[in-house]
Design a protein around this motif. Structure first.
Motif, mmCIF file in Angstrom:
data_model
loop_
_atom_site.group_PDB
_atom_site.id
_atom_site.type_symbol
_atom_site.label_atom_id
_atom_site.label_comp_id
_atom_site.label_asym_id
_atom_site.label_seq_id
_atom_site.Cartn_x
_atom_site.Cartn_y
_atom_site.Cartn_z
ATOM 1 N N ASN A 2 -129.762 70.726 26.335
ATOM 2 C CA ASN A 2 -128.821 71.819 26.575
ATOM 3 C C ASN A 2 -129.517 72.871 27.412
ATOM 4 O O ASN A 2 -130.370 73.615 26.927
ATOM 5 C CB ASN A 2 -128.362 72.405 25.226
ATOM 6 C CG ASN A 2 -127.147 73.291 25.389
ATOM 7 O OD1 ASN A 2 -126.938 73.877 26.440
ATOM 8 N ND2 ASN A 2 -126.354 73.398 24.324
ATOM 9 N N LEU A 3 -129.210 72.923 28.697
ATOM 10 C CA LEU A 3 -129.927 73.804 29.607
ATOM 11 C C LEU A 3 -129.530 75.267 29.466
ATOM 12 O O LEU A 3 -130.337 76.153 29.726
ATOM 13 C CB LEU A 3 -129.695 73.347 31.055
ATOM 14 C CG LEU A 3 -130.313 72.015 31.458
ATOM 15 C CD1 LEU A 3 -130.110 71.788 32.950
ATOM 16 C CD2 LEU A 3 -131.791 71.958 31.129
ATOM 17 N N SER A 25 -119.997 66.666 30.197
ATOM 18 C CA SER A 25 -120.276 65.977 31.468
ATOM 19 C C SER A 25 -121.711 65.480 31.502
ATOM 20 O O SER A 25 -121.989 64.342 31.896
ATOM 21 C CB SER A 25 -120.023 66.914 32.651
ATOM 22 O OG SER A 25 -118.674 67.313 32.712
ATOM 23 N N ALA A 26 -122.652 66.327 31.067
ATOM 24 C CA ALA A 26 -124.069 65.956 31.092
ATOM 25 C C ALA A 26 -124.373 64.827 30.120
ATOM 26 O O ALA A 26 -125.219 63.969 30.392
ATOM 27 C CB ALA A 26 -124.920 67.181 30.762
ATOM 28 N N ALA A 27 -123.658 64.797 28.983
ATOM 29 C CA ALA A 27 -123.932 63.786 27.956
ATOM 30 C C ALA A 27 -123.342 62.419 28.282
ATOM 31 O O ALA A 27 -123.573 61.455 27.550
ATOM 32 C CB ALA A 27 -123.391 64.271 26.616
ATOM 33 N N ASP A 31 -129.323 59.787 31.776
ATOM 34 C CA ASP A 31 -130.135 59.824 32.980
ATOM 35 C C ASP A 31 -130.488 61.290 33.240
ATOM 36 O O ASP A 31 -129.595 62.134 33.356
ATOM 37 C CB ASP A 31 -129.357 59.242 34.162
ATOM 38 C CG ASP A 31 -130.117 59.337 35.469
ATOM 39 O OD1 ASP A 31 -130.960 58.458 35.719
ATOM 40 O OD2 ASP A 31 -129.871 60.301 36.232
ATOM 41 N N ILE A 32 -131.773 61.612 33.311
ATOM 42 C CA ILE A 32 -132.226 63.004 33.420
ATOM 43 C C ILE A 32 -131.671 63.677 34.659
ATOM 44 O O ILE A 32 -131.211 64.822 34.619
ATOM 45 C CB ILE A 32 -133.770 63.070 33.435
ATOM 46 C CG1 ILE A 32 -134.331 62.527 32.113
ATOM 47 C CG2 ILE A 32 -134.232 64.504 33.652
ATOM 48 C CD1 ILE A 32 -133.887 63.299 30.892
ATOM 49 N N LEU A 33 -131.677 62.964 35.791
ATOM 50 C CA LEU A 33 -131.185 63.552 37.039
ATOM 51 C C LEU A 33 -129.697 63.866 36.931
ATOM 52 O O LEU A 33 -129.237 64.926 37.376
ATOM 53 C CB LEU A 33 -131.457 62.603 38.205
ATOM 54 C CG LEU A 33 -131.186 63.147 39.612
ATOM 55 C CD1 LEU A 33 -131.979 64.424 39.876
ATOM 56 C CD2 LEU A 33 -131.522 62.085 40.656
ATOM 57 N N HIS A 34 -128.936 62.943 36.336
ATOM 58 C CA HIS A 34 -127.506 63.223 36.144
ATOM 59 C C HIS A 34 -127.305 64.437 35.252
ATOM 60 O O HIS A 34 -126.455 65.294 35.536
ATOM 61 C CB HIS A 34 -126.786 62.031 35.518
ATOM 62 C CG HIS A 34 -125.437 62.409 34.974
ATOM 63 N ND1 HIS A 34 -124.352 62.664 35.786
ATOM 64 C CD2 HIS A 34 -125.012 62.662 33.692
ATOM 65 C CE1 HIS A 34 -123.320 63.031 35.048
ATOM 66 N NE2 HIS A 34 -123.693 63.039 33.782
ATOM 67 N N ALA A 87 -130.655 64.732 46.275
ATOM 68 C CA ALA A 87 -129.466 63.963 45.876
ATOM 69 C C ALA A 87 -128.605 64.772 44.909
ATOM 70 O O ALA A 87 -127.370 64.815 45.034
ATOM 71 C CB ALA A 87 -129.880 62.641 45.239
ATOM 72 N N ALA A 88 -129.232 65.432 43.930
ATOM 73 C CA ALA A 88 -128.475 66.239 42.974
ATOM 74 C C ALA A 88 -127.845 67.447 43.662
ATOM 75 O O ALA A 88 -126.682 67.797 43.402
ATOM 76 C CB ALA A 88 -129.388 66.685 41.838
#
Length: 761
Positions: A2-3, A25-27, A31-34, A87-88
């Motif tokens: 959780n950023l 969305s993050a969960a 994938d760390i980058l996602h 890419a991100a």
């Protein structure tokens, strides 16, 4: 992970907390980058302007959030431009649009600080507000970012070029846009299914095959077992080639192989791609007999949405409602809830080469899959090197196994690294007695229209059924019309049929169904057609006549002659190839006319075609350009140019055309119009919630797909006197009266405009 902790009073969608949207969305992917991209992608919604916009009713002012989110992400990464960070960053800034030609896009956007601030007024203040609301996050330095991208060669200077980065950007972008839209629709994170039924489906397939007891069964079983045995000896390979003649049972053999690969290598999806929608429908029916329909999706531009009742097996007890049209549409178009996909070449190759958001939303699904590419010879030769290069990269970097199939030996194996490929079937099947259903004879002396008509009449008198295939729609109509006059004199009009793309899809299906029934009943039948009959159409004629075309096209036509290897028919079944007579839509380099005439200087039986095919494709590929068409642009991350070049060479260029709805049945236009007009009225409600609005748009999409069964593309010049369908459906209408009096469309001859007859697509 959780950023951020974000106040629950800040929304991403009406009455829906931004923190929930970002967290779900993050969960969606481990994938760390996602996860980083997903947590940052909508932070721009924390501005006062956006929060006012999302909570306001009535007229809403324009606001932005993707740019702000991307700038904050890059500042957080201290302007470091590794391929992963870039890419991100790219995915965040474009998550509501399409990927563009990278260097030009970023240079134009960031080349001048003043221009950027003119385009995005008060950008500094919005960024300041966002960072304050995130607990004092470092505010992006816009000038430093502009300096970073303001150089014309920032890609090469930062080591960002190459096919690796091209596909990395696509995957990060794909996961982000999918999880963003999934969360917005379902208000939860996506969970990938871990339940697969590969072994169950294999058992079903074996049982189904065992139930088929016909003359070909033993031979098909031997070929299938050979394929499976050779796979076991080549498990470490990733590109498997099955070259086999028509009738050997490639569909079930490839499915069996794919199911075994899915089990042995832990695959998540099985994707089968075919060149034409008519083949897809047939393949889908064959697959459904093995797998059922719960995990099977047929997906192309004419298919209507599948109905989903629950997302995954574990939700069966809790999820009892059926989803809305919007939810069903999304699940189907994203390929996210089905383990087996049957689709077109267009849909598969668009994953690799398209820059469009709508295509790339499902790119992530290709990882850890098996992909069957049937009729691989349909890939244009000018693209074959690029396609092979792409498949090689996808195989080694995305854990994808490819099964490539063909009945006409396109020699595609020469373009793959030897360490990756395995040929799974011996070529002896091309020479066995079963594969002796017809012969091919080329007669270049039949080079005039009158000679063609005479030959058709003569051959039809000697045979119970005949197929005549020509290259152009105009020539096909001329042949049909002249034959019709002759048949009317003899009162035999019920024996004559006509098929080309000037018929609406619904009528094409009806014509093929009627012809098939007559052939099965042994009734006299003559079909005049264009290339539309060549692939995936299960018809079995006694004799065929084909205007000269590329060899693979001629052999596709021959596949409709004595298809079922009827007893004694191989002595008379033949495909007679004439010279080119009408307009030829093929380029000379694809025809290789002199070379083919030399190869067919004598009549050739089907079981002797192997050497001819090998020589033909050897010549063809020796004359194929040694240069890549797409890869240089992929290396430069020119996403838009890649797709433009792919589209130009994969699909024929079509002149100015208009889509026309044919009112083939009286009153059907009013029926469609009233349903669409009702949707239109509902969409005008200013107080309509976002969910209801999306639901009505999904209903509209469903109606348009139904309408597509009654539409064809015609020359724009021939539609000037036709009314428009509806403000929501920008096509024209050919009323039923013009079908009845045959002034525009005929049930027996299709669209009648001269301009359209000259357009061959």
């Amino acid at each position: 992970m959780n950023l951020f902790e974000i106040n629950s009073d800040y929304y991403s969608h009406p009455d829906y907390p931004l923190e929930n949207h970002l967290g779900h969305s993050a969960a969606s992917f481990e994938d760390i980058l996602h996860k980083e991209a997903a947590w940052f992608h909508d932070l721009g919604k924390l501005t006062r302007e956006f929060q006012s916009y999302i909570q306001s009713e009535g007229k809403k002012s324009f606001t932005t959030h993707a740019l702000e989110s991307a700038l904050i992400f890059l500042e957080n990464k201290k302007f470091e431009l590794t391929p992963e960070i870039f890419a991100a960053f790219y995915a965040i800034i474009k998550h509501h649009g399409n990927l563009e030609d990278t260097e030009i896009y970023f240079y134009n956007k960031f080349q001048d600080v003043d221009d950027l601030e003119d385009m995005y007024p008060n950008l500094d203040k919005r960024l300041e507000t966002i960072c304050q609301r995130l607990g004092g996050l470092q505010q992006p330095d816009i000038e430093a970012i502009c300096d970073l991208f303001g150089q014309g060669d920032f890609l090469s200077e930062n080591g960002l070029t190459g096919i690796q980065t091209y596909f990395l950007i696509k995957e990060v972008f794909s996961r982000l846009i999918f999880s963003d839209k999934y969360e917005a629709i379902f208000k939860r994170s996506y969970t990938e299914s871990t339940v697969h039924h590969w072994k169950k489906y294999e058992n079903n397939l074996v049982t189904l095959i065992a139930s088929k007891n016909n003359e070909m069964a033993d031979l098909r079983n031997r070929a299938r077992q050979e394929i499976l045995d050779k796979y076991q000896a080549n498990k470490n390979k990733q590109i498997f080639i099955i070259e086999a003649p028509t009738g050997i049972g490639k569909t079930f053999s490839a499915l069996h192989l794919a199911l075994i690969i899915c089990q042995s290598k832990g695959k998540k999806k099985l994707i089968t791609a075919l060149p034409m929608t008519s083949i897809i429908d047939q393949t889908y029916e064959e697959y459904s007999a093995v797998t059922g329909e719960s995990e099977l999706l047929k997906f192309h531009h004419l298919t209507r949405s599948k109905v989903y009742g629950f997302l995954h097996e574990k939700e069966r007890q809790n999820e009892t409602k059926y989803f809305s049209r919007q939810e069903n549409d999304f699940l189907a178009m994203s390929w996210s809830s089905d383990n087996i996909i049957v689709t077109t070449f267009n849909q598969l190759f668009n994953l690799f080469y398209s820059n469009k958001n709508r295509d790339l939303i499902k790119f992530w699904t290709i990882r850890d899959s098996v992909v069957i590419v049937d009729e691989v010879q349909a890939v244009p030769r000018i693209l074959i090197r690029d396609v092979a290069e792409t498949m090689t990269f996808i195989a080694t970097n995305f854990n994808v196994d490819f099964i490539l199939m063909s009945a006409t030996l396109p020699e595609i194996s020469r373009f793959f690294p030897k360490k990756l490929i395995a040929q799974l079937l011996d070529n002896r099947y091309f020479s066995l007695d079963f594969n002796n259903r017809y012969s091919i004879r080329v007669n270049p002396d039949i080079n005039q229209y009158e000679g063609l008509i005479s030959e058709v009449k003569s051959c039809y008198q000697k045979n119970s059924s005949l197929l005549c295939v020509v290259n152009s729609k105009k020539l096909s109509l001329n042949v049909f019309s002249d034959l019709k006059d002759d048949f009317e004199i003899k009162k035999e009009t019920g024996e004559l049929f006509f098929l080309n793309t000037n018929f609406i899809p619904k009528h094409r299906v009806d014509i093929i169904r009627n012809v098939k029934k007559r052939l099965e009943d042994g009734l006299k039948t003559l079909l005049v057609s264009t290339q539309v009959v060549e692939a995936g159409v299960d018809l079995d004629f006694d004799y065929g006549i084909r205007e000269f075309a590329p060899l693979y096209s001629m052999i596709q036509t021959a596949g409709r002659i004595n298809r079922e290897n009827r007893e004694g028919m191989n002595k008379t079944a033949q495909l007679l190839v004439t010279d080119t007579i009408g307009f030829c839509p093929y380029h000379a380099k694809d025809l290789l006319k002199n070379e083919v005439l030399a190869l067919f200087h004598t009549e050739i039986q089907e079981n002797n075609l192997l050497s001819v095919l090998k020589e033909y494709f050897h010549i063809a590929f020796d004359r194929t350009s040694k240069d890549y068409l797409l890869k240089p642009e992929m290396d430069k991350l020119n996403f838009e140019t890649v797709y433009a070049k792919f589209s130009d060479h994969f699909m024929k260029e079509i002149p100015l055309i208009t889509q026309v709805f044919i009112e083939a049945e009286k009153g059907i236009y009013n029926s469609f119009f009233n349903r669409i007009d009702d949707i239109y009225d509902k969409l005008q409600d200013k107080n309509l919630s976002l969910n209801k609005k999306m639901g009505y748009k999904s209903q509209l999409k469903d109606e348009i797909k139904k309408i597509s069964q009654y539409t064809i593309n015609v020359s724009e010049k021939e539609t000037e006197d036709l009314q428009s369908f509806h403000i929501l459906v920008p096509i024209k209408v050919c009323p039923h009266q013009m079908v009845q009096d045959e002034s525009k469309y005929s049930l027996s001859r299709g669209w009648l405009g001269e301009e359209t007859l000259l357009i061959n697509f």
